[in-house]
Design a protein around this motif. Structure first.
Motif, PDB file in Angstrom:
ATOM      1  N   ALA B  99       0.872  -1.309  -0.002  1.00 22.08           N
ATOM      2  CA  ALA B  99       0.003   0.128   0.138  1.00 22.08           C
ATOM      3  C   ALA B  99       0.744   1.334  -0.264  1.00 22.08           C
ATOM      4  CB  ALA B  99      -1.017  -0.105   1.297  1.00 22.08           C
ATOM      5  N   HIS B 100       2.147   1.113   0.628  1.00 25.26           N
ATOM      6  CA  HIS B 100       2.826   2.484   0.468  1.00 25.26           C
ATOM      7  C   HIS B 100       3.432   2.982  -0.623  1.00 25.26           C
ATOM      8  CE1 HIS B 100       6.088  -0.547   0.840  1.00 25.26           C
ATOM      9  NE2 HIS B 100       6.707   0.482   0.276  1.00 25.26           N
ATOM     10  N   VAL B 102       1.491   3.681  -3.063  1.00 25.96           N
ATOM     11  CA  VAL B 102       0.401   4.302  -3.836  1.00 25.96           C
ATOM     12  C   VAL B 102       0.503   5.550  -3.259  1.00 25.96           C
ATOM     13  CG1 VAL B 102      -1.995   4.315  -3.993  1.00 25.96           C
ATOM     14  CG2 VAL B 102      -0.874   2.057  -3.905  1.00 25.96           C
ATOM     15  N   ASP B 103       0.518   6.572  -4.434  1.00 26.09           N
ATOM     16  CA  ASP B 103       0.690   7.911  -3.894  1.00 26.09           C
ATOM     17  C   ASP B 103      -0.818   8.529  -3.524  1.00 26.09           C
ATOM     18  OD1 ASP B 103       3.386   8.114  -4.580  1.00 26.09           O
ATOM     19  OD2 ASP B 103       2.929   8.502  -6.558  1.00 26.09           O
ATOM     20  N   ARG B 104      -1.540   8.284  -4.278  1.00 23.96           N
ATOM     21  CA  ARG B 104      -2.861   8.844  -4.010  1.00 23.96           C
ATOM     22  C   ARG B 104      -3.908   7.698  -4.608  1.00 23.96           C
ATOM     23  NH1 ARG B 104      -3.308  14.339  -3.981  1.00 23.96           N
ATOM     24  NH2 ARG B 104      -1.209  15.180  -4.127  1.00 23.96           N
ATOM     25  N   ARG B 105      -5.010   7.850  -3.667  1.00 18.29           N
ATOM     26  CA  ARG B 105      -6.258   7.023  -4.056  1.00 18.29           C
ATOM     27  C   ARG B 105      -7.305   7.916  -4.535  1.00 18.29           C
ATOM     28  NH1 ARG B 105      -4.905   2.340  -1.596  1.00 18.29           N
ATOM     29  NH2 ARG B 105      -3.217   2.151  -0.426  1.00 18.29           N
ATOM     30  N   ILE B 131      -9.152   4.421  -7.172  1.00 14.65           N
ATOM     31  CA  ILE B 131      -8.155   4.035  -8.394  1.00 14.65           C
ATOM     32  C   ILE B 131      -6.922   4.414  -7.945  1.00 14.65           C
ATOM     33  CG2 ILE B 131      -7.461   4.664 -10.640  1.00 14.65           C
ATOM     34  CD1 ILE B 131     -10.416   5.487 -11.254  1.00 14.65           C
ATOM     35  N   PRO B 132      -6.246   3.618  -7.648  1.00 15.36           N
ATOM     36  CA  PRO B 132      -4.579   3.767  -7.083  1.00 15.36           C
ATOM     37  C   PRO B 132      -3.872   4.420  -8.197  1.00 15.36           C
ATOM     38  CG  PRO B 132      -5.277   1.386  -6.857  1.00 15.36           C
ATOM     39  CD  PRO B 132      -6.261   2.203  -7.778  1.00 15.36           C
ATOM     40  N   MET B 133      -3.222   5.630  -7.684  1.00 15.73           N
ATOM     41  CA  MET B 133      -2.370   6.080  -8.644  1.00 15.73           C
ATOM     42  C   MET B 133      -0.923   5.823  -8.041  1.00 15.73           C
ATOM     43  SD  MET B 133      -4.278   7.820 -10.857  1.00 15.73           S
ATOM     44  CE  MET B 133      -3.606   9.468 -11.504  1.00 15.73           C
ATOM     45  N   LEU B 134      -0.041   5.737  -8.790  1.00 14.74           N
ATOM     46  CA  LEU B 134       1.341   5.526  -8.593  1.00 14.74           C
ATOM     47  C   LEU B 134       2.466   5.861  -9.477  1.00 14.74           C
ATOM     48  CD1 LEU B 134       1.544   2.441  -9.852  1.00 14.74           C
ATOM     49  CD2 LEU B 134       1.355   1.973  -7.638  1.00 14.74           C
ATOM     50  N   ARG B 135       3.541   6.116  -9.121  1.00 15.67           N
ATOM     51  CA  ARG B 135       4.446   6.885  -9.925  1.00 15.67           C
ATOM     52  C   ARG B 135       5.205   5.463 -10.698  1.00 15.67           C
ATOM     53  NH1 ARG B 135       7.825   9.890  -6.084  1.00 15.67           N
ATOM     54  NH2 ARG B 135       6.416   8.602  -4.703  1.00 15.67           N
ATOM     55  N   ARG B 136       5.333   5.559 -11.998  1.00 16.94           N
ATOM     56  CA  ARG B 136       6.007   4.290 -12.852  1.00 16.94           C
ATOM     57  C   ARG B 136       7.432   4.021 -12.244  1.00 16.94           C
ATOM     58  NH1 ARG B 136       4.576   2.515 -17.352  1.00 16.94           N
ATOM     59  NH2 ARG B 136       6.603   1.317 -17.314  1.00 16.94           N
ATOM     60  N   PHE B 142      10.073  -1.691  -7.864  1.00 19.30           N
ATOM     61  CA  PHE B 142       9.668  -2.451  -6.802  1.00 19.30           C
ATOM     62  C   PHE B 142       9.568  -3.883  -7.622  1.00 19.30           C
ATOM     63  CE2 PHE B 142       5.922  -4.907  -5.244  1.00 19.30           C
ATOM     64  CZ  PHE B 142       6.365  -5.076  -4.201  1.00 19.30           C
ATOM     65  N   LEU B 143       8.905  -3.879  -8.613  1.00 18.46           N
ATOM     66  CA  LEU B 143       8.572  -5.078  -9.444  1.00 18.46           C
ATOM     67  C   LEU B 143       9.933  -5.769  -9.658  1.00 18.46           C
ATOM     68  CD1 LEU B 143       5.592  -4.202 -11.592  1.00 18.46           C
ATOM     69  CD2 LEU B 143       5.615  -5.720  -9.751  1.00 18.46           C
ATOM     70  N   ARG B 144      10.886  -4.834 -10.024  1.00 20.97           N
ATOM     71  CA  ARG B 144      12.059  -5.423 -10.791  1.00 20.97           C
ATOM     72  C   ARG B 144      12.754  -6.135  -9.519  1.00 20.97           C
ATOM     73  NH1 ARG B 144      12.608  -1.048 -14.297  1.00 20.97           N
ATOM     74  NH2 ARG B 144      13.391   0.007 -12.347  1.00 20.97           N
ATOM     75  N   SER B 145      12.952  -5.567  -8.162  1.00 19.73           N
ATOM     76  CA  SER B 145      13.636  -6.069  -7.004  1.00 19.73           C
ATOM     77  C   SER B 145      12.858  -7.128  -6.656  1.00 19.73           C
ATOM     78  CB  SER B 145      13.605  -4.871  -6.131  1.00 19.73           C
ATOM     79  OG  SER B 145      12.433  -4.694  -5.509  1.00 19.73           O
TER      80      SER B 145
END
Lengths: 252, 464
Positions: B99-100, B102-105, B131-136, B142-145
């Motif tokens: 959850a952390h 996600v910048d904005r909901r 709608i969760p908004m996050l920075r690419r 995160f996905l790569r690590s």
């Protein structure tokens, strides 16, 4: 060989050719490589333009000449954008009958009744005006007018009367014969048909058909829509096309 | 209707390289070792994933999790890409995104018609839905690590070319040529080569993998976006609100948007039809939101191609394309992050499954098609088709766009849209309500059509 394997369904429908973008992009490739050492962004999403995002640009060259990349303050008065033509002062739509984001229906009264025709006319003029002078939306005075405010019969009147006549006639004939055929084929009477799901669907199709296909050109428009849709589907199926000749791709 | 310009492409974390083992590198072609068979009892399947966006990282994670020796090649460290950054709610669970990140909901979504009719599209959100908004850059890293922690080897470097084996059926490896990123302080990278059995191309819209296997091209749209930092009082309006603008001033065939990001908003637009005029449309969207962004500060300008339809070939030999490289971006909403990550995972799992079930020595094109493409198409083709149809019907003219906005005010439309968007499953409605919806759609289109015709008539009258 590789070329021969290319599916025949290369994209052709878009007005913009993919080749064009390739061409624009290609000269940028060597640049990408050389800028590798420069790419490190602040990472908080608020940094200045990283070369990573610049070099990915489709029209990188053009973009790079924009002064925007240095920080730019948006002026408070009027929109102005990168040299694109936007008027300095944006005129706003004005009509004494347009109050609080909707048409003041009291001013459209004629003989104690609202003259919906005039409302439609006024709205048409407003929409044309807005098309020519797009207006900034704002939170202070939201637009609340939509077409559902106008009852359905002024809309029906807007169809030319002869056309309505034609449509009614068609709908009646189609309805009658469909009822007749369903009855003769299945033995379900007219009254029972009304309660039958299948018959209701038929009715809906008939009504939609009569409304959508008013003259022969409409068939062409519909055909075009269907063609475009199947074209998209073909693009999805393209990857399966060579299934008929799988051996070719295996023995390269 | 959500947001979405996303595009997967090889960006990397910039994290220190932690690969436990060095990949087999072949310094030059002249000193190639004898071709190795694709399967030997002692050695696991080797796979290379080109591109470390959501598609590539998910593919690498699935591959490594399935016991495949995985190399993830990505071009450059943390950059952000022009991307709406909105993901469907179900992605948080499905991809276990904490959850952390996600910048904005976003709980408010407003859609504005050409005549500025504003409709709150999000009234039907249930409690907790957003709608969760996050920075690419954050999501990708995160996905790569996570892929690395599953055992994938991260190779920072620029993929340059792919050399197919002389015979696919023999099990000879593909040779991947890439320039590994220079060490700090040096300028030039080292050209390197990697031999693998299977290649997953996840390198975005301008995929080099696709080009090197002649997978064909697709036409693309262009998305243009400005990141604007607003004064606090203006930012308050966009606290948890996203806005979508339609109209011919904003885009002839797409929409313009204002999405809240971590501490600023992204204002942008996209088009397929008239890419050279994207500047004009960006000026259009600016003008439309003017009162809400005046005084803001442009901190970043981005532009990016978005695929319009899938590539003619998505699996060629032992090369599979996923994400944007395959062209998995929906029409109408332009959404791609979820489909990129999902296609990457499906492809990775398919390869691992084929390998683990297989008694033979090679992973073949037919198996890849059956296990990955067939399943993908069965799952998502209807969604892409449906959104394509919606785009054709509703984005064609200003009149149709007015009808679209009116329909978006409909409770049932909202429920069905969000049900499908947030949970990525076909919302099954009540057929009676569906019929009613069809009726209202025809009605709205007809009314807007009448208005549109009258506007045209006025125009021709004015010209005479």
């Amino acid at each position: 060989m590789a070329m021969a394997l290319l599916s025949p369904l290369l994209p052709t429908f878009s007005s913009s050719s993919p080749n064009l973008s390739q061409k624009v992009h290609r000269p940028l490739l060597p640049k990408k490589r050389s800028s590798l050492s420069l790419t490190r962004c602040t990472g908080n999403g608020a940094g200045k333009v990283g070369s990573a995002s610049v070099e990915e640009k489709l029209e990188g060259k053009k973009e790079e000449s924009i002064p925007l990349e240095s920080e730019e303050k948006l002026p408070l008065e009027s929109p102005d954008s990168n040299g694109a033509a936007v008027k300095a002062v944006v005129p706003t739509f004005n009509d004494p009958r347009w109050i609080g984001g909707t048409w003041d229906l009291k001013q459209f009264e004629k003989d104690g009744k609202t003259d919906w025709d005039a409302v439609i006319d006024a709205e048409v003029r407003r929409r044309k005006w807005l098309e020519d002078n797009p207006e900034a939306s704002n939170n202070e005075e939201p637009v609340i007018f939509d077409t559902s405010i106008i009852p359905w019969w002024p809309w029906v009147k807007r169809f030319h009367l002869p056309e309505a006549e034609l449509l009614n006639g068609r709908a009646a004939m189609i309805g009658f014969f469909m009822a007749y055929f369903v009855d003769s084929l299945t033995g379900i009477g007219l009254v029972d048909q009304m309660g039958n799901f299948f018959c209701k669907t038929l009715l809906l199709i008939a009504v939609a058909g009569v409304l959508l296909i008013r003259r022969n050109e409409d068939i062409d428009t519909l055909k075009k829509l269907i063609e475009e849709t199947t074209f998209y589907d073909k693009q999805w199926q393209a990857t399966w096309q060579e299934d008929e000749t799988p051996s070719v791709s295996k023995k390269e | 209707m959500a947001a979405h310009l996303h595009l997967s492409s090889p960006f990397s974390t910039g994290l220190p390289l932690k690969s436990p083992r060095r990949p087999r590198r072949i310094p030059s072609r002249s000193s190639l070792p004898a071709p190795v068979s694709a399967r030997s009892a002692s050695r696991p399947l080797r796979a290379a994933v080109i591109g470390g966006g959501p598609a590539g990282a998910s593919a690498a994670e699935a591959l490594a999790g399935g016991g495949v020796e995985t190399y993830l090649i990505e071009r450059s460290p943390a950059g952000s890409k022009p991307c709406g950054g909105a993901i469907p709610l179900c992605m948080l669970d499905e991809f276990s995104i904490p959850a952390h990140l996600v910048d904005r909901r976003v709980t408010g979504m407003r859609i504005l018609s050409p005549s500025n009719l504003a409709v709150d599209f999000s009234r039907s959100f249930r409690p907790g839905e957003h709608i969760p908004m996050l920075r690419r850059e954050v999501l990708d890293a995160f996905l790569r690590s996570r892929a690395q922690s599953r055992g994938a080897h991260l190779l920072p470097g620029l993929f340059t070319s792919l050399e197919p084996p002389s015979s696919l059926s023999s099990g000879e490896p593909y040779l991947i040529h890439y320039t590994s990123s220079p060490a700090p302080g040096t300028l030039a990278g080292t050209p390197s080569t990697l031999a693998v059995d299977v290649v997953v191309g996840a390198d975005g819209a301008n995929s080099r993998v696709a080009r090197s296997v002649s997978a064909g091209t697709y036409s693309s749209a262009i998305a243009f976006q400005e990141r604007i930092r607003l004064p606090p009082e203006k930012m308050a309006h966009y606290e948890d609100l996203a806005e979508i603008y339609v109209g011919s001033d904003v885009s002839p065939d797409f929409y313009g948007w204002v999405f809240p990001k971590c501490d600023h908003v992204a204002v942008g637009t996209g088009t397929v039809m008239s890419k050279p005029e994207i500047k004009k449309y960006q000026a259009g969207i600016r003008a439309r939101v003017w009162s809400k962004i005046a005084g803001g500060e442009v901190i970043k300008v981005e532009a990016h191609p978005i695929p319009e339809h899938p590539r003619p070939r998505r699996v060629v030999g032992r090369v599979a394309l996923v994400g944007d490289a395959a062209g998995y971006v929906t029409k109408c909403s332009g959404e791609g992050i979820y489909f990129a990550a999902k296609s990457g995972r499906m492809c990775g799992e398919a390869i691992a499954r084929i390998w683990n079930d297989n008694s033979k020595d090679v992973v073949t094109e037919e198996e890849l098609k059956r296990e990955y493409l067939r399943k993908w198409d069965r799952e998502y083709l209807w969604m892409f088709r449906f959104l394509d149809l919606l785009q054709r019907v509703f984005y064609g003219s200003n009149a149709a766009k007015e009808a679209l906005v009116e329909l978006c005010g409909d409770e049932y439309v909202q429920r069905m849209t969000f049900e499908s968007y947030l949970y990525k499953r076909m919302a099954v409605g009540d057929w009676r309500k569906d019929l009613g919806l069809v009726w209202r759609t025809v009605g709205s289109l007809a009314k807007a059509g009448i208005m549109g015709k009258e506007v045209e008539r006025l125009r021709t009258l004015a010209e005479c």
